[in-house]
Scaffold this motif. Structure first.
Motif, short mmCIF file in Angstrom:
data_model
loop_
_atom_site.label_atom_id
_atom_site.label_comp_id
_atom_site.label_asym_id
_atom_site.label_seq_id
_atom_site.Cartn_x
_atom_site.Cartn_y
_atom_site.Cartn_z
N VAL A 84 0.76 -1.57 -0.12
CA VAL A 84 0.08 -0.36 -0.24
C VAL A 84 0.95 1.27 0.30
CG1 VAL A 84 -1.78 1.28 0.98
CG2 VAL A 84 -1.77 -1.36 1.40
N ILE A 85 0.83 2.05 -1.05
CA ILE A 85 1.16 3.33 -1.27
C ILE A 85 1.34 4.54 0.61
CG2 ILE A 85 1.64 5.42 -1.78
CD1 ILE A 85 1.65 4.19 -4.80
N ARG A 86 1.79 4.51 1.28
CA ARG A 86 1.49 5.72 2.29
C ARG A 86 2.13 7.07 1.55
NH1 ARG A 86 5.71 7.56 5.98
NH2 ARG A 86 4.86 8.32 7.49
N GLU A 87 3.29 7.22 1.15
CA GLU A 87 3.83 8.60 0.94
C GLU A 87 3.82 8.90 -0.42
OE1 GLU A 87 5.87 12.65 2.76
OE2 GLU A 87 5.34 10.92 4.06
N VAL A 88 3.94 9.98 -1.31
CA VAL A 88 4.23 10.23 -2.85
C VAL A 88 4.98 11.27 -2.68
CG1 VAL A 88 3.99 10.50 -5.31
CG2 VAL A 88 2.36 8.94 -3.72
N GLY A 125 9.35 11.25 -8.11
CA GLY A 125 8.57 9.47 -8.12
C GLY A 125 9.52 8.65 -7.24
N ALA A 126 10.02 9.17 -6.22
CA ALA A 126 10.13 9.03 -4.98
C ALA A 126 8.51 7.81 -4.24
CB ALA A 126 10.90 9.23 -3.81
N ILE A 127 8.50 6.46 -3.84
CA ILE A 127 7.61 6.74 -2.74
C ILE A 127 7.61 5.52 -2.04
CG2 ILE A 127 5.55 5.01 -3.34
CD1 ILE A 127 5.58 6.18 -5.86
N ILE A 128 7.08 6.19 -0.67
CA ILE A 128 7.13 5.21 0.42
C ILE A 128 5.98 3.95 0.40
CG2 ILE A 128 7.15 5.22 3.41
CD1 ILE A 128 8.40 7.83 3.16
#
Length: 78
Positions: A44-48, A52-55
């Motif tokens: 699940v994506i937490r932060e964008v 293009g970096a994603i947590i």
């Protein structure tokens, strides 16, 4: 030539709470060659972030320590 290539590129936008699959980038010693899995488990994506970096977080809510590049992700549609 560049215009023809760019016409075929699909822009992917990710938002928090989207479900994604992460591409496997390493080769395991016990891999099955061309029959190995191409993608990891569901995240699940937490932060964008910009650029293009994603947590990512696991489905159970535990957060991964590393940032992931958006190029290594694919949206999951249940």
């Amino acid at each position: 030539m560049a215009r023809a290539f760019n016409a075929k590129v699909h822009h992917r936008e990710f938002k928090p709470e989207d479900l994604v699959l992460r591409k496997v980038l390493h080769v395991a010693p016990d891999s099955r060659g061309k029959f190995a899995y191409k993608y990891d488990k569901l995240f699940v994506i937490r932060e964008v972030f910009s650029g293009g970096a994603i947590i990512l977080t696991d489905m159970d809510g535990t957060e991964n320590a590393l940032l992931v590049n958006a190029d290594t992700l694919r949206k999951y549609y249940p």
